[in-house]
Scaffold this motif. Structure first.
Motif, short mmCIF file in Angstrom:
data_model
loop_
_atom_site.label_atom_id
_atom_site.label_comp_id
_atom_site.label_asym_id
_atom_site.label_seq_id
_atom_site.Cartn_x
_atom_site.Cartn_y
_atom_site.Cartn_z
N GLN A 39 0.83 -1.20 0.00
CA GLN A 39 0.00 0.00 0.00
C GLN A 39 0.87 1.26 0.00
N PRO A 40 0.31 2.40 -0.43
CA PRO A 40 1.06 3.66 -0.34
C PRO A 40 1.53 3.92 1.09
N ASN A 41 2.77 4.38 1.20
CA ASN A 41 3.40 4.63 2.49
C ASN A 41 3.48 6.15 2.68
N PRO A 42 2.64 6.72 3.55
CA PRO A 42 2.60 8.18 3.69
C PRO A 42 3.95 8.79 4.05
N ALA A 43 4.73 8.12 4.91
CA ALA A 43 6.03 8.67 5.30
C ALA A 43 6.98 8.71 4.11
N ALA A 44 6.94 7.67 3.29
CA ALA A 44 7.81 7.63 2.12
C ALA A 44 7.39 8.69 1.10
N ILE A 45 6.10 8.84 0.91
CA ILE A 45 5.61 9.84 -0.04
C ILE A 45 5.99 11.24 0.42
N ALA A 46 5.87 11.49 1.73
CA ALA A 46 6.20 12.81 2.27
C ALA A 46 7.69 13.12 2.16
N ALA A 47 8.52 12.06 2.05
CA ALA A 47 9.97 12.27 1.99
C ALA A 47 10.47 12.62 0.60
N ILE A 48 9.60 12.54 -0.40
CA ILE A 48 10.02 12.96 -1.74
C ILE A 48 10.27 14.46 -1.71
N ALA A 49 11.45 14.87 -2.09
CA ALA A 49 11.80 16.29 -2.02
C ALA A 49 10.88 17.12 -2.90
N GLY A 50 10.61 18.33 -2.45
CA GLY A 50 9.69 19.20 -3.18
C GLY A 50 10.15 19.53 -4.58
N ASP A 51 11.46 19.52 -4.80
CA ASP A 51 11.97 19.86 -6.13
C ASP A 51 12.30 18.62 -6.96
N ALA A 52 11.90 17.44 -6.47
CA ALA A 52 12.16 16.21 -7.22
C ALA A 52 11.30 16.19 -8.49
N ARG A 53 11.90 15.81 -9.60
CA ARG A 53 11.18 15.74 -10.87
C ARG A 53 11.27 14.32 -11.41
N LEU A 54 10.11 13.71 -11.66
CA LEU A 54 10.07 12.39 -12.26
C LEU A 54 10.11 12.50 -13.77
N VAL A 55 10.59 11.46 -14.41
CA VAL A 55 10.61 11.44 -15.89
C VAL A 55 9.20 11.63 -16.43
N GLU A 56 8.23 10.96 -15.81
CA GLU A 56 6.81 11.13 -16.14
C GLU A 56 6.06 11.38 -14.84
N PRO A 57 5.21 12.37 -14.77
CA PRO A 57 4.43 12.60 -13.56
C PRO A 57 3.60 11.36 -13.20
N GLY A 58 3.65 10.98 -11.95
CA GLY A 58 2.86 9.86 -11.48
C GLY A 58 3.44 8.49 -11.80
N VAL A 59 4.64 8.47 -12.38
CA VAL A 59 5.26 7.22 -12.82
C VAL A 59 6.67 7.12 -12.28
N LEU A 60 7.06 5.95 -11.78
CA LEU A 60 8.44 5.68 -11.40
C LEU A 60 9.07 4.89 -12.54
N THR A 61 9.99 5.53 -13.25
CA THR A 61 10.65 4.92 -14.41
C THR A 61 11.96 4.30 -13.94
N VAL A 62 12.07 2.98 -14.10
CA VAL A 62 13.19 2.23 -13.53
C VAL A 62 13.91 1.45 -14.62
N ALA A 63 15.22 1.60 -14.67
CA ALA A 63 16.06 0.80 -15.57
C ALA A 63 16.47 -0.49 -14.87
N THR A 64 16.42 -1.60 -15.61
CA THR A 64 16.89 -2.87 -15.08
C THR A 64 17.46 -3.71 -16.20
N ASN A 65 18.44 -4.51 -15.87
CA ASN A 65 19.10 -5.36 -16.86
C ASN A 65 18.39 -6.70 -16.93
N ALA A 66 17.86 -7.04 -18.09
CA ALA A 66 17.00 -8.22 -18.23
C ALA A 66 17.77 -9.50 -18.54
N SER A 67 19.07 -9.52 -18.30
CA SER A 67 19.85 -10.71 -18.67
C SER A 67 20.42 -11.46 -17.48
N THR A 68 19.84 -11.24 -16.29
CA THR A 68 20.41 -11.85 -15.09
C THR A 68 19.35 -12.58 -14.25
#
Length: 307
Positions: A39-68
């Motif tokens: 579930q959403p974690n209010p403490a974690a959400i509140a810890a996102i810095a005010g000037d943090a910019r996501l690649v897409e609003p409302g989306v966490l864009t994550v790179a991962t290597n698919a060969s392992t």
């Protein structure tokens, strides 16, 4: 003795995944019905810095290597990313109230992608080092381990320290951290009057496994989780030891974000919440890597020193 060859078969990885799925060892279906969610974690959400910019609003864009696998690989549809790292990424996104977008990324490309804001984070078996901390923030979640594995019928019983490997032929990836460590082990053995370790290097896993199965090598060393996957898949190798990826130091695996992006502490709190509610442990268990769980997540823990 150093032997170097290069090749990597994406088709082979897909074949491995299909075989493992058929054996029922791992769920490699694209649907992932057993993927833990939280579930959403209010403490974690509140810890996102005010000037943090996501690649897409409302989306966490994550790179991962698919060969392992089992850390990250393609599902049986050859398109969906599955594994322990995608599961951890999903828990972080859930905790931050964001939708997850996973981007398959060659391991060598994550630093530039994160630094240039192409990705919000990279979750790809990334070890924390003091050099990387100059450009990235980290939220740790797993221990970095290498495994020593032998053929099932091998007479090698245990490798826990340099003397256990004296005189053995060990196959591993060239230019890797494992090679650096075992070269030092070999020097220590020679200084103690023991036989050196014979290192056989191949860039591709298929040749490393062939060297082991054919008797050209006594032991294979590479990331622990990958060898656990192969053990379950092939049923012809067994573990005789584990080694910190940062020997003689501890090596932490972490989520990497751009330095000062304002996301690291929020991600650490998200991981802490997943630790508490059991979903993090469930994610590691379903991929067989629960031994690699850290006691607790940390923001920018001590990293491996510069060599």
């Amino acid at each position: 003795m150093f032997i170097r060859k290069a090749a990597l078969a994406a088709a082979a990885i897909a074949a491995f995944a299909t075989l493992a799925s058929a054996q029922g060892v791992y769920d490699l279906s694209p649907q992932q019905p057993g993927r833990p969610r939280t579930q959403p974690n209010p403490a974690a959400i509140a810890a996102i810095a005010g000037d943090a910019r996501l690649v897409e609003p409302g989306v966490l864009t994550v790179a991962t290597n698919a060969s392992t696998p089992p850390l990250a690989t393609y599902a049986t549809d050859s398109a969906t990313l599955v594994g322990a790292d995608p599961d951890v990424a999903q828990l972080i996104a859930d905790s931050l109230g964001l939708r997850l977008k996973l981007i398959p990324t060659p391991w060598a490309d994550w630093p530039l992608g994160v630094a240039s804001r192409k990705y919000d984070a990279a979750i790809s078996n990334i070890g924390v080092t003091e050099q990387r901390k100059e450009k990235f923030d980290f939220s740790s979640y797993r221990a970095g381990l290498h495994g020593f594995f032998v053929k099932a019928d091998s007479k090698v019983g245990k490798i826990a320290e340099p003397k256990d490997a004296a005189g053995l032929r060990i196959v591993l990836g060239g230019g890797t951290n494992q090679e650096r460590i075992l070269l030092e082990w070999s020097k220590q053995n020679v200084a103690a009057g023991l036989k050196p370790i014979e290192l056989i290097t191949f860039d591709d896993e298929a040749n490393r496994l062939l060297a082991l199965s054919s008797g050209r090598a006594d032991v294979i060393v590479q990331p622990h989780a990958q060898l656990l996957f192969i053990q379950q898949r092939d049923r012809n190798i067994r573990r005789v030891g584990v080694l910190s990826a940062g020997w003689p130091e501890r090596s932490d695996v972490a989520v990497a974000t751009r330095k000062g992006a304002g996301l690291a502490q929020a991600i650490t709190l998200a991981l802490e919440g997943a630790y508490r509610d059991g979903t993090f442990d469930a994610a590691l268990r379903r991929w067989g890597v629960e031994e690699e769980r850290l006691e607790k997540p940390e923001t920018n823990p001590r990293g491996l020193p510069k060599y």
